[in-house]
Motif scaffolding. Structure first.
Motif, short mmCIF file in Angstrom:
data_model
loop_
_atom_site.label_atom_id
_atom_site.label_comp_id
_atom_site.label_asym_id
_atom_site.label_seq_id
_atom_site.Cartn_x
_atom_site.Cartn_y
_atom_site.Cartn_z
N LEU A 85 0.89 -1.08 0.13
CA LEU A 85 -0.15 0.09 0.06
C LEU A 85 0.84 1.21 0.16
N GLY A 88 -1.04 -2.88 -5.98
CA GLY A 88 -2.19 -1.99 -6.80
C GLY A 88 -3.56 -2.62 -6.54
N ARG A 110 -7.57 -1.93 -3.51
CA ARG A 110 -7.66 -0.77 -3.51
C ARG A 110 -8.67 0.05 -2.62
N LYS A 111 -9.43 -0.75 -2.24
CA LYS A 111 -10.75 -0.31 -1.07
C LYS A 111 -11.04 -1.46 -0.28
N TYR A 171 -6.88 8.51 -3.43
CA TYR A 171 -5.89 7.74 -2.72
C TYR A 171 -6.51 7.81 -1.01
N THR A 173 -8.26 4.17 -0.81
CA THR A 173 -7.22 3.51 -0.10
C THR A 173 -6.73 3.60 1.02
#
Length: 184
Positions: free
Chosen positions: A7, A86, A89-90, A145, A149
């Motif tokens: 991350l 990658g 992401r959530k 982001y 993220t």
């Protein structure tokens, strides 16, 4: 067995570090962007579906990305470990990934957060000289982001899976710091 999720904000050095460490441990560096490109080149059924979104300039839906990740983690070279870059992401993707890893007996993943201040990220990305890397675009990417993220940091922190490394050092210092926290 090394199973890592990287991350960090755009420009934190995730791809570079993932590649270096994947070579060091002789495990695959799994970049969702790369999986997507490869599936489209090979024209796999998932790749053909993904291409229709990419060609029209739309984001590839979560379910399709999840299917691609699942397909990739089931390949023989991923059995001995991997570094995911990658994805997720959530939080919804993290929940999916946790369930998938339990299903395929590949749990015990650890999550590495490369912590880099925004002003350093902006300077790094502007320094790359890509035409789509204007300061305005970079700031927008950082906002996205932070919104989507960054909650993963809390999610994995609450599950005691999170390792944080100062990404605002030389490439070699970051690599050494990563090797230390991962091997500990």
């Amino acid at each position: 067995m090394t199973r890592l999720i990287f991350l960090g904000p755009p420009g934190a050095g995730k791809g570079t570090q993932a590649q270096t460490l994947a070579e060091f441990w002789n495990i695959p560096h799994i970049s969702t962007g790369e999986i997507l490109r490869q599936a489209m080149i090979e024209q796999t059924p998932l790749g053909i579906r993904a291409a229709s979104y990419v060609d029209s300039g739309e984001l590839v839906p979560d379910q399709l990305v999840q299917d691609l990740v699942q397909e990739r983690l089931n390949q023989p070279d991923a059995k001995s470990g991997w570094i995911l870059d990658g994805f997720p992401r959530k939080v919804t993707q993290a929940i999916f990934l946790g369930e998938l890893l339990d299903q395929i007996s590949q749990g015990d993943e650890r999550v590495v957060n490369l912590d880099v201040p925004d002003e350093v990220v902006i300077a790094r990305l502007l320094g790359r000289g890509r035409k789509d890397d204007s300061e305005e675009v970079i700031c927008r990417r950082l906002e996205v982001y932070r919104a989507e993220t960054a909650p993963l940091i809390d999610y994995y922190g609450d599950r005691q899976k999170l390792l944080t490394v100062n990404g605002n050092q030389s490439q070699e210092e970051v690599t050494n710091a990563l090797k230390q926290v991962i091997s500990a």
